[in-house]
Design an enzyme around this catalytic site. Structure first.
Site, short mmCIF file in Angstrom:
data_model
loop_
_atom_site.label_atom_id
_atom_site.label_comp_id
_atom_site.label_asym_id
_atom_site.label_seq_id
_atom_site.Cartn_x
_atom_site.Cartn_y
_atom_site.Cartn_z
N MET A 30 45.65 38.75 45.04
CA MET A 30 44.74 40.03 44.26
C MET A 30 45.54 41.05 43.84
SD MET A 30 43.22 40.74 47.38
CE MET A 30 44.05 41.06 48.93
N HIS A 37 55.63 38.34 44.88
CA HIS A 37 54.71 37.47 43.98
C HIS A 37 55.22 36.58 43.06
CE1 HIS A 37 51.68 40.59 45.32
NE2 HIS A 37 51.06 39.77 45.38
N GLY A 147 53.17 33.18 50.71
CA GLY A 147 54.67 34.22 51.00
C GLY A 147 53.43 34.17 53.15
P1 AMP Z 1 48.90 39.33 47.80
O1 AMP Z 1 48.16 40.03 46.67
O2 AMP Z 1 48.80 40.34 48.40
O3 AMP Z 1 46.91 38.13 48.29
O4 AMP Z 1 49.70 38.48 47.96
C1 AMP Z 1 49.54 37.40 47.39
C2 AMP Z 1 50.55 36.24 48.37
O5 AMP Z 1 51.79 36.59 47.94
C3 AMP Z 1 50.13 35.95 49.46
O6 AMP Z 1 50.68 34.62 49.87
C4 AMP Z 1 51.58 36.74 50.37
O7 AMP Z 1 51.81 36.14 51.28
C5 AMP Z 1 52.65 36.92 48.77
N1 AMP Z 1 53.24 38.03 49.37
C6 AMP Z 1 52.70 39.04 48.85
N2 AMP Z 1 54.12 39.91 49.34
C7 AMP Z 1 55.21 38.94 49.89
C8 AMP Z 1 56.70 39.66 49.80
N3 AMP Z 1 56.84 40.57 50.02
N4 AMP Z 1 57.25 38.02 49.67
C9 AMP Z 1 57.22 37.14 49.57
N5 AMP Z 1 55.27 36.50 49.40
C10 AMP Z 1 54.51 37.81 49.38
#
Ligand code: AMP
Length: 287
Positions: A30, A37, A147
């Site tokens: 997102m 990311h 993640g």
């Molecule tokens: P988001 O943009 O928050 O929807 O996250 C996109 C992807 O990045 C998802 O698969 C999350 O699990 C992963 N993600 C977000 N924060 C972290 C983190 N601190 N460590 C590893 N993966 C992450």
């Protein structure tokens, strides 16, 4: 790096790549990128010939009282960061491209979504699985990287892929943390300086849990009581849930073992933060 805005253009690109015998790894996001990311993107580069990162703030996974309109966004910064990571395509559709006025379908994974965040955020995972299903069909990846920070989301997506016979490998990536242990999250930008300090209670509880389990504690209630005390030591912090669950079924565990996961959801001021740790060895750790 190409920026693609339309689903039809994305699928056209993917079909050409696949017809030439090459493979595609997808990283759904997102946006408002941080090192978490970027580490997913770096893993994706190793897994396939081409990498597509999707950037879409998915309205369907936000509840009516949640932070959709204030969710942080910065397209220029994000596209620069992705371009530095050997990403081939940044797929950034506008809302109407994903959800037209007559959009009426949903993908629902039963069971695994009844607990943890699913209980606290009704409809959230239905929004996640629906958008991920659309992204899989539009981008046609051979694998997708998620993640472990969103531990329940990863389990739910693995289940969806199994149930629906998608030939896509789901690869989990360990949580990336700040130097002091706070799990990286786009939502950390909401925290004031004081709240940023208070938010460390999640990692403190996690470190405590790991140490207690390693020292032989198996009684979940005892561990949860101790974690609660650590988290509630900060005024202004409240608990959504502290749970110890099986890493695969997400069923509550009364007695902890190496397949148990401690999962936390905590509100620091107005900001809801999640974190978790495997008490045994994390799956995918070496992938
Ligand atoms: P988001 O943009 O928050 O929807 O996250 C996109 C992807 O990045 C998802 O698969 C999350 O699990 C992963 N993600 C977000 N924060 C972290 C983190 N601190 N460590 C590893 N993966 C992450």
């Amino acid at each position: 790096m190409q920026i693609i805005r339309r689903s039809a253009d994305m699928t056209y690109w993917s079909k050409k790549v696949i017809a030439s015998g090459s493979s595609i790894a997808l990283v759904p996001t997102m946006g408002y990128f941080h090192e978490g990311h970027l580490s997913l993107m770096r893993k994706a580069v190793k897994l396939a010939d081409h990498v597509v990162v999707s950037l879409f703030v998915n309205s369907l996974q936000f509840g009516p009282q949640e932070d959709l309109s204030r969710y942080p966004r910065n397209f220029e910064r994000d596209s620069g960061m992705a371009a530095n990571e050997n990403v081939d395509v940044l797929f950034a559709p506008v809302d109407e491209e994903m959800y037209g006025p007559d959009f009426s379908s949903r993908v629902l994974v039963d069971g695994l979504t009844d607990t943890l965040c699913g209980k606290k955020r009704p409809g959230h995972f239905e929004g996640v699985t629906t958008v991920v299903a659309k992204l899989f069909n539009i981008v046609k990846p051979c694998c997708a990287v998620f993640g472990q920070k969103d531990f329940q989301q990863l389990s739910v997506i693995r289940k969806m892929v199994r149930d629906l016979n998608w030939d896509i490998e789901i690869v989990g990536h360990p949580i990336v943390r700040e130097h002091d242990g706070l799990a990286m999250s786009s939502r950390n930008t909401y925290l004031s300086e004081k709240e940023r300090g208070d938010a460390l209670c999640l990692f403190r509880a996690i470190e405590h849990a790991r140490a207690r389990f390693a020292a032989g504690l198996t009684d979940t209630k005892q561990l949860k009581d101790e974690a609660r005390d650590i988290i509630l030591a900060k005024p202004g912090v409240s608990i959504d849930y502290i749970s110890v669950v099986d890493k695969d079924t997400l069923a509550d565990k009364k007695i902890m073992d190496i397949n148990s996961v401690l999962a936390l959801a905590v509100r620091v001021g107005q900001t809801r933060l999640i974190d978790n740790c495997y008490l045994g060895n994390a799956p995918d750790a070496g992938r």
